[in-house]
Design an enzyme around this catalytic site. Structure first.
Site, mmCIF file in Angstrom:
data_model
loop_
_atom_site.group_PDB
_atom_site.id
_atom_site.type_symbol
_atom_site.label_atom_id
_atom_site.label_comp_id
_atom_site.label_asym_id
_atom_site.label_seq_id
_atom_site.Cartn_x
_atom_site.Cartn_y
_atom_site.Cartn_z
ATOM 1 N N HIS A 71 0.840 -1.200 0.000
ATOM 2 C CA HIS A 71 0.000 0.000 0.000
ATOM 3 C C HIS A 71 0.871 1.245 0.000
ATOM 4 O O HIS A 71 1.981 1.232 0.521
ATOM 5 C CB HIS A 71 -0.955 0.028 1.199
ATOM 6 C CG HIS A 71 -0.259 -0.099 2.519
ATOM 7 N ND1 HIS A 71 0.170 -1.305 3.018
ATOM 8 C CD2 HIS A 71 0.101 0.830 3.428
ATOM 9 C CE1 HIS A 71 0.758 -1.119 4.186
ATOM 10 N NE2 HIS A 71 0.742 0.174 4.456
ATOM 11 N N HIS B 214 0.541 5.328 1.061
ATOM 12 C CA HIS B 214 -0.241 6.346 1.759
ATOM 13 C C HIS B 214 -0.225 7.617 0.915
ATOM 14 O O HIS B 214 0.838 8.016 0.423
ATOM 15 C CB HIS B 214 0.394 6.703 3.104
ATOM 16 C CG HIS B 214 0.484 5.559 4.074
ATOM 17 N ND1 HIS B 214 -0.388 5.418 5.121
ATOM 18 C CD2 HIS B 214 1.339 4.507 4.141
ATOM 19 C CE1 HIS B 214 -0.069 4.332 5.818
ATOM 20 N NE2 HIS B 214 0.979 3.758 5.247
HETATM 21 P P1 DGP Z 1 1.770 0.869 7.327
HETATM 22 O O1 DGP Z 1 2.431 1.248 8.610
HETATM 23 O O2 DGP Z 1 2.333 1.622 6.154
HETATM 24 O O3 DGP Z 1 1.748 -0.625 7.109
HETATM 25 O O4 DGP Z 1 0.263 1.386 7.506
HETATM 26 C C1 DGP Z 1 -0.895 0.609 7.489
HETATM 27 C C2 DGP Z 1 -2.070 1.558 7.555
HETATM 28 O O5 DGP Z 1 -3.243 0.801 7.367
HETATM 29 C C3 DGP Z 1 -2.237 2.288 8.876
HETATM 30 O O6 DGP Z 1 -2.120 3.691 8.631
HETATM 31 C C4 DGP Z 1 -3.628 1.955 9.348
HETATM 32 C C5 DGP Z 1 -4.290 1.384 8.117
HETATM 33 N N1 DGP Z 1 -5.230 0.330 8.403
HETATM 34 C C6 DGP Z 1 -5.005 -0.804 9.114
HETATM 35 N N2 DGP Z 1 -6.108 -1.566 9.152
HETATM 36 C C7 DGP Z 1 -7.052 -0.906 8.435
HETATM 37 C C8 DGP Z 1 -8.419 -1.208 8.098
HETATM 38 O O7 DGP Z 1 -8.984 -2.238 8.471
HETATM 39 N N3 DGP Z 1 -9.077 -0.300 7.344
HETATM 40 C C9 DGP Z 1 -8.486 0.849 6.902
HETATM 41 N N4 DGP Z 1 -9.231 1.670 6.179
HETATM 42 N N5 DGP Z 1 -7.200 1.156 7.198
HETATM 43 C C10 DGP Z 1 -6.505 0.284 7.958
#
Ligand code: DGP
Length: 134
Positions: A99, A101
């Site tokens: 992913h 951001h």
């Molecule tokens: P990273 O540290 O780059 O792996 O960030 C993962 C991001 O994913 C973190 O900012 C929170 C987001 N995240 C985790 N679980 C969920 C979810 O179930 N739904 C959404 N919309 N975001 C999520």
């Protein structure tokens, strides 16, 4: 992938605030937003991170990151945006489905997401260059 939260989002098993969807890529709002409109851009196929993702997927993701950046500028009045990826545990990746951001930035938002490096050792930089080019 069993048990991958983002695969479950792609499959509609858990809800998300979806903003963009095509045959390869999706974008939805992060549940833990760093700023208003913080989005994630993910491939629908499961890849762990940039290291194992095919180039065509990364190309599409990068186009959609731009699209999402322009969207938050247009619709939310962001004056800029950061595009950030963590590839690997030691790079602070917490969800192991690729992913990016897209973090909207606003004038005087008080966030500091940037590097604070200090001048490096010139010999060490030379050594590293040698290793990388060997
Ligand atoms: P990273 O540290 O780059 O792996 O960030 C993962 C991001 O994913 C973190 O900012 C929170 C987001 N995240 C985790 N679980 C969920 C979810 O179930 N739904 C959404 N919309 N975001 C999520």
């Amino acid at each position: 992938m069993n048990n991958c939260i983002f695969c479950k989002i792609v499959n509609g098993e858990i809800p998300c605030s979806k903003i963009y969807d095509d045959e390869l890529v999706m974008s939805f709002l992060d549940v833990n937003p760093t700023s208003d409109g913080h989005l994630l851009v993910i491939p629908k196929e499961h890849y762990e991170n940039v290291a194992d993702a095919p180039e065509e997927v990364l190309t599409r993701i990068s186009k959609i990151c731009k699209k999402m950046g322009l969207l938050v500028k247009d619709k939310l009045g962001a004056s800029g945006f950061n595009i950030i990826n963590a590839s690997g545990k030691d790079a602070q990746q917490s969800v192991f489905h690729l992913h990016f951001h897209v973090v909207p930035r606003y004038k005087n938002d008080g966030l500091d997401l940037w590097f604070h490096g200090k001048a490096g050792d010139k010999e060490k930089i030379k050594e590293i260059k040698k290793k990388l080019l060997s």
